[in-house]
Design a protein around this motif. Structure first.
Motif, PDB file in Angstrom:
ATOM      1  N   LEU A 192       1.019  -1.149  -0.130  1.00 14.48           N
ATOM      2  CA  LEU A 192       0.260   0.018   0.062  1.00 14.48           C
ATOM      3  C   LEU A 192       0.834   1.237  -0.164  1.00 14.48           C
ATOM      4  N   GLU A 221      -7.172   4.009   9.815  1.00 19.69           N
ATOM      5  CA  GLU A 221      -7.121   3.471   8.541  1.00 19.69           C
ATOM      6  C   GLU A 221      -6.212   2.267   8.099  1.00 19.69           C
ATOM      7  N   ARG A 271      -6.913  -0.549   9.866  1.00 15.19           N
ATOM      8  CA  ARG A 271      -8.177  -1.483   9.065  1.00 15.19           C
ATOM      9  C   ARG A 271      -7.703  -2.119   7.697  1.00 15.19           C
ATOM     10  N   VAL A 272      -6.899  -1.484   7.064  1.00 17.31           N
ATOM     11  CA  VAL A 272      -6.127  -1.892   5.665  1.00 17.31           C
ATOM     12  C   VAL A 272      -5.135  -2.957   6.149  1.00 17.31           C
ATOM     13  N   SER A 308      -7.525  -6.029   6.521  1.00 18.38           N
ATOM     14  CA  SER A 308      -7.954  -6.377   5.405  1.00 18.38           C
ATOM     15  C   SER A 308      -6.848  -7.397   4.727  1.00 18.38           C
TER      16      SER A 308
END
Length: 219
Positions: free
Chosen positions: A144, A158, A161-162, A165
């Motif tokens: 990312l 965030e 969260r990523v 995932s």
């Protein structure tokens, strides 16, 4: 040339607030969150470093290591870290790279490769593009990238969260939908046939459209 997802994260050696490191060796078999800052003693970055210090245990639980970068020498970093602890109420225990020679900023395309000089005499505005986040996997590949303007504080919840995932979808043949959070329903990956899905997800799935197969989060 810009860095893309699934490119190998460029390796480097650098001085940090915790001594010299070889980046790939430092990562080891963990995930790594490299987040950069244009200058020490800048207000938005002060809040960011403090918040990351506060939530570092959440990254540790996920097998991820934090490392910051700022375009200044280690001596300045040390004084800044004292300010961060005083104003943000959290002690920074992760290393901060001293990128005074701009080497890492150039290597990661945050500054042009031909940019002259060192951190001496540069301002936060000069270095405004050095405000990126790179998530690197245990395979040393970039998973990312995010780049923010100087006046906008980053949302590091965030990044958690990523990370959830990416770790979930690396283990199971699923994808996560919009605004997904840990525990929410997920989507069966498009690469999985219906026949294979019956084996992987024996409890079945909801399918409002043939290409949209929704299941409970596995694991």
């Amino acid at each position: 040339m810009s860095l893309r997802i699934n490119d190998v994260a460029p390796n480097f050696t650098a001085e940090t607030t915790q001594g010299p490191i070889d980046f790939h060796q430092w990562i080891g078999d963990k995930w790594a969150i490299l987040f950069s800052h244009p200058k020490d003693f800048t207000p938005v970055c002060t809040t960011e470093l403090g918040y990351m210090a506060k939530i570092e245990p959440e990254f540790t639980k996920r097998g991820a290591k934090l490392i910051g970068l700022s375009v200044d020498p280690s001596e300045a970093h040390g004084r800044w870290l004292a300010d961060i602890e005083e104003t943000q109420g959290s002690k920074v225990n992760y290393p901060i790279i001293a990128d005074h020679d701009l080497k890492v900023a150039k290597l990661y395309n945050m500054l042009p490769a031909e940019e002259p000089g060192t951190s001496e005499g540069r301002t936060a505005a000069t270095n405004q593009t050095v405000r990126s986040v790179f998530v690197v996997g245990p395979d040393k590949k970039i998973k990312l990238t995010l780049t923010y303007p100087m006046t906008t504080g980053r949302n590091f919840d965030e990044i958690l969260r990523v990370l959830d995932s990416m770790q979930l979808t690396a283990r199971h043949k699923v994808a996560t939908p919009v605004n997904w959070k840990h525990g929410d329903d997920v989507i069966i990956a498009g690469s999985v046939s219906d026949d294979d899905a019956k084996t992987l997800f024996p409890c079945g799935w909801k399918s409002p459209k043939p290409y949209l197969r929704i299941v409970k989060q596995p694991g």
